[in-house]
Design a protein around this motif. Structure first.
Motif, PDB file in Angstrom:
ATOM      1  N   PHE A 118      57.526 130.154  98.574  1.00 40.64           N
ATOM      2  CA  PHE A 118      56.210 130.668  98.943  1.00 40.64           C
ATOM      3  C   PHE A 118      55.148 129.579  98.959  1.00 40.64           C
ATOM      4  CE2 PHE A 118      57.993 134.870  98.043  1.00 40.64           C
ATOM      5  CZ  PHE A 118      57.474 135.578  99.108  1.00 40.64           C
ATOM      6  N   ARG A 119      55.372 128.453  98.291  1.00 45.02           N
ATOM      7  CA  ARG A 119      54.431 127.347  98.422  1.00 45.02           C
ATOM      8  C   ARG A 119      54.397 126.816  99.854  1.00 45.02           C
ATOM      9  NH1 ARG A 119      52.312 124.569  94.092  1.00 45.02           N
ATOM     10  NH2 ARG A 119      51.070 123.599  95.752  1.00 45.02           N
ATOM     11  N   ILE A 120      55.516 126.986 100.585  1.00 45.10           N
ATOM     12  CA  ILE A 120      55.577 126.577 101.986  1.00 45.10           C
ATOM     13  C   ILE A 120      55.296 127.745 102.930  1.00 45.10           C
ATOM     14  CG2 ILE A 120      57.105 125.657 103.775  1.00 45.10           C
ATOM     15  CD1 ILE A 120      56.158 123.592 101.780  1.00 45.10           C
ATOM     16  N   ALA A 121      55.778 128.926 102.590  1.00 40.92           N
ATOM     17  CA  ALA A 121      55.652 130.069 103.495  1.00 40.92           C
ATOM     18  C   ALA A 121      54.257 130.677 103.482  1.00 40.92           C
ATOM     19  CB  ALA A 121      56.689 131.136 103.139  1.00 40.92           C
ATOM     20  N   MET A 122      53.598 130.695 102.330  1.00 42.59           N
ATOM     21  CA  MET A 122      52.307 131.362 102.238  1.00 42.59           C
ATOM     22  C   MET A 122      51.237 130.731 103.121  1.00 42.59           C
ATOM     23  SD  MET A 122      50.876 133.994 101.074  1.00 42.59           S
ATOM     24  CE  MET A 122      52.133 134.520  99.914  1.00 42.59           C
ATOM     25  N   GLY A 158      45.780 129.508 101.385  1.00 42.73           N
ATOM     26  CA  GLY A 158      47.053 130.143 101.113  1.00 42.73           C
ATOM     27  C   GLY A 158      48.050 129.238 100.422  1.00 42.73           C
ATOM     28  N   TYR A 159      47.873 127.920 100.548  1.00 38.10           N
ATOM     29  CA  TYR A 159      48.770 126.986  99.866  1.00 38.10           C
ATOM     30  C   TYR A 159      48.661 127.106  98.356  1.00 38.10           C
ATOM     31  CZ  TYR A 159      50.783 122.500  98.466  1.00 38.10           C
ATOM     32  OH  TYR A 159      51.536 121.518  97.871  1.00 38.10           O
ATOM     33  N   TYR A 160      47.481 127.506  97.870  1.00 42.25           N
ATOM     34  CA  TYR A 160      47.264 127.612  96.433  1.00 42.25           C
ATOM     35  C   TYR A 160      47.404 129.043  95.915  1.00 42.25           C
ATOM     36  CZ  TYR A 160      45.446 122.879  96.829  1.00 42.25           C
ATOM     37  OH  TYR A 160      45.318 121.528  97.071  1.00 42.25           O
ATOM     38  N   LEU A 161      47.666 129.992  96.788  1.00 44.98           N
ATOM     39  CA  LEU A 161      47.800 131.382  96.335  1.00 44.98           C
ATOM     40  C   LEU A 161      48.958 131.587  95.360  1.00 44.98           C
ATOM     41  CD1 LEU A 161      46.966 133.488  99.525  1.00 44.98           C
ATOM     42  CD2 LEU A 161      45.550 133.070  97.505  1.00 44.98           C
ATOM     43  N   PRO A 162      50.140 130.963  95.547  1.00 42.27           N
ATOM     44  CA  PRO A 162      51.194 131.133  94.522  1.00 42.27           C
ATOM     45  C   PRO A 162      50.772 130.656  93.145  1.00 42.27           C
ATOM     46  CG  PRO A 162      52.137 130.297  96.556  1.00 42.27           C
ATOM     47  CD  PRO A 162      50.654 130.262  96.732  1.00 42.27           C
ATOM     48  N   ASN A 163      50.014 129.549  93.086  1.00 35.87           N
ATOM     49  CA  ASN A 163      49.535 129.075  91.785  1.00 35.87           C
ATOM     50  C   ASN A 163      48.565 130.062  91.161  1.00 35.87           C
ATOM     51  OD1 ASN A 163      51.036 126.736  91.903  1.00 35.87           O
ATOM     52  ND2 ASN A 163      49.398 125.522  92.795  1.00 35.87           N
ATOM     53  N   VAL A 164      47.701 130.641  91.990  1.00 29.14           N
ATOM     54  CA  VAL A 164      46.753 131.634  91.476  1.00 29.14           C
ATOM     55  C   VAL A 164      47.489 132.863  90.962  1.00 29.14           C
ATOM     56  CG1 VAL A 164      44.828 133.140  92.116  1.00 29.14           C
ATOM     57  CG2 VAL A 164      44.919 130.810  92.990  1.00 29.14           C
ATOM     58  N   PHE A 165      48.526 133.278  91.681  1.00 31.20           N
ATOM     59  CA  PHE A 165      49.321 134.436  91.266  1.00 31.20           C
ATOM     60  C   PHE A 165      50.017 134.167  89.937  1.00 31.20           C
ATOM     61  CE2 PHE A 165      53.393 136.737  91.323  1.00 31.20           C
ATOM     62  CZ  PHE A 165      52.928 138.034  91.378  1.00 31.20           C
ATOM     63  N   ILE A 166      50.626 132.995  89.797  1.00 29.64           N
ATOM     64  CA  ILE A 166      51.310 132.645  88.554  1.00 29.64           C
ATOM     65  C   ILE A 166      50.315 132.542  87.406  1.00 29.64           C
ATOM     66  CG2 ILE A 166      52.687 130.877  87.402  1.00 29.64           C
ATOM     67  CD1 ILE A 166      54.248 132.528  89.396  1.00 29.64           C
ATOM     68  N   GLU A 167      49.167 131.945  87.664  1.00 34.01           N
ATOM     69  CA  GLU A 167      48.159 131.803  86.606  1.00 34.01           C
ATOM     70  C   GLU A 167      47.650 133.163  86.155  1.00 34.01           C
ATOM     71  OE1 GLU A 167      46.124 129.684  83.857  1.00 34.01           O
ATOM     72  OE2 GLU A 167      47.504 128.857  85.353  1.00 34.01           O
ATOM     73  N   ASN A 168      47.513 134.094  87.089  1.00 30.33           N
ATOM     74  CA  ASN A 168      47.094 135.450  86.720  1.00 30.33           C
ATOM     75  C   ASN A 168      48.148 136.129  85.854  1.00 30.33           C
ATOM     76  OD1 ASN A 168      45.537 137.786  86.702  1.00 30.33           O
ATOM     77  ND2 ASN A 168      46.490 138.586  88.544  1.00 30.33           N
TER      78      ASN A 168
END
Length: 322
Positions: A118-122, A158-168
């Motif tokens: 998802f770091r690439i797909a998002m 969107g590249y940083y959305l997986p990090n935001v999701f994990i941090e949440n």
């Protein structure tokens, strides 16, 4: 194509779509608790599987012909293929990422592969979604170059959305552990004072706290397994602090390590740390209570005062105009 766009942009269609979505969400909200299975038993089965894997890995390391064998199988599927073809592990797989996933409660290879995918797909999904929205769904009075620039910015976000999701996920998990950790320390103290070993005490407490905090029960269960199979008990306590990332848990782990190293009573260290964690929980509750009046100021001004003025001045205005 234009007729389709005109149809979906009509207010009647939008209202009907929102009503359908609301009805579906209501039915889903009622049906999910009824159809869902026992979440507690499922999570404990996952922990039992994790302990079995740890035991098998420890036994494999003791074998002379296959030292350090990795018994975990990589997840199958299109995500694994894309990660391997693009060599994403070289760019995203690091100890920091693995630690962050463990703090979020995501263990094993499958969550790591999903994260890298998802770091690439998002970014691509967000980019094309923004293009479709700006060029098809709405008619913005901007040149195509500006719309494309906005879509690029959306893809960059969107590249940083997986990090935001994990941090949440990490923050929610830490909050759940913080709430139940002082009580678990009290139970751990009682178990140790009754004559139980540290391993048995962790195992007993992990079963007792399942009803209040599944997250803390998972961590204590894994710590029990690590105390049994790791060569050094110190590593088990250090891993507990790393997996949670909570200063209070890290302090307790350090106190247990020092108690075993210098031979000081474990019960004394647990008693002191339990009191400190209760004080920390109380101070956080006091901070939230102190921050409540400023947060209520704006809603009071916007919603309560106008109604109050209408109730007080309304009769007088009616009498004056009458």
């Amino acid at each position: 194509m234009m007729e389709f766009i005109d149809t979906i942009m009509r207010p009647q269609f939008i209202i009907t779509l929102l009503a359908a979505v609301s009805a579906f969400a209501t039915v889903l909200t009622i049906a999910i608790p009824i159809m869902s299975s026992d979440r507690m038993s499922q999570r404990m089965k996952v922990m039992a599987t994790e302990r079995d894997k740890m035991r098998a890995q420890r036994l494999a390391e003791l074998q002379t012909d296959r030292p350090g064998a990795n018994l975990r199988q990589a997840p199958k599927g299109y995500m694994q293929q894309i990660v391997d073809q693009l060599n994403l592990r070289k760019h995203f797989d690091s100890e920091e990422v693995r630690t962050k996933l463990k703090m979020a409660g995501l263990r094993g290879q499958a969550p790591l592969v999903t994260y890298m995918f998802f770091r690439i797909a998002m970014p691509l999904l967000v980019f094309f979604g923004a293009l479709f929205y700006m060029f098809v769904m709405v008619k913005l009075a901007y040149p195509p170059v500006v719309k494309f620039f906005f879509a690029v910015i959306a893809g960059f976000i969107g590249y940083y959305l997986p990090n935001v999701f994990i941090e949440n996920m990490v923050q929610k998990r830490q909050q759940a552990i913080k709430q139940a950790f002082p009580d678990s320390l009290d139970m751990l103290l009682i178990c140790v004072q009754s004559g139980m070993s540290v391993e048995a005490a962790f195992g007993k407490v992990s079963k007792e706290v399942m009803a209040t905090s599944l997250e803390l029960a998972e961590e204590l269960s894994l710590t029990t397994a690590e105390l049994s199979y790791l060569q050094e008990r110190r590593l088990a306590f250090e891993n507990l602090g790393k997996r949670t990332g909570i200063p209070g848990v890290k302090a307790v782990a350090t106190a247990l390590i020092q108690a075993e190293r210098y031979g000081t009573p474990v019960s004394q260290a647990l008693r002191v740390m339990a009191k400190e964690n209760r004080d920390i929980r109380m101070s956080e509750a006091e901070k939230k209570a102190a921050a409540l009046p400023p947060k209520l100021t704006v809603p009071m001004i916007l919603f309560f005062l106008p109604v109050l003025f209408v109730v007080i001045l309304g009769p007088a205005a009616i009498t004056l105009w009458g």
